[in-house]
Design a protein around this motif. Structure first.
Motif: not given
Length: 140
Positions: A36, A82-83, A86, A89-90, A93, A117, A119, A121, A127
């Protein structure tokens, strides 16, 4: 507040330890935070570059080339934005104890997949099923 978890620099989550133990969670938290920070730093550079290139270019061909470059930069910036969403969000979690488990099946996501990866889910199988269904519906 949780006590700080010591992770050696060469630590990698291993299959022979309990899944999503404190060390693994801390490993992924740090990996996500570093990613990030990299993306945000790149975004700042992109914005500075766009501000610098906002000058008027008299030559039509040069101006067109510069506008194409700007459009590409903006698309890249949007993907990065957008990354970051995500990644956030990870991280959420991780805080909620849901990280590392498939949102469709509840099964553990492989450590190799998460390392590549973080991120993710869904498990690889879930997937792939999801993408196959998406393709089928897109073709309708």
């Amino acid at each position: 507040m949780k006590p700080e978890i010591f992770l050696p620099d060469d630590y990698r989550p291993a299959e022979d330890e309990p899944f999503m133990n404190d060390r693994q969670l801390e490993y992924f938290r740090r990996k996500l935070m570093n990613w990030k920070h990299e993306l945000l730093a790149q975004s700042a550079e992109t914005l500075e570059g766009l501000a610098d290139s906002a000058r008027s270019v008299p030559d039509v061909a040069d101006r067109a080339s510069e506008e194409t470059d700007r459009a590409l930069e903006l698309r890249t910036r949007d993907r990065q934005r957008k990354l970051v969403v995500k990644i956030d969000a990870a991280l959420r979690r991780i805080d909620e104890g849901e990280f590392g488990y498939c949102e469709k099946t509840g099964e553990p996501i492989s450590l190799k997949r998460l390392d590549a990866r973080p991120i993710a889910t869904m498990t690889l199988e879930a997937q792939e099923r999801h993408e196959r269904r998406e393709r089928v519906h897109r073709d309708d």
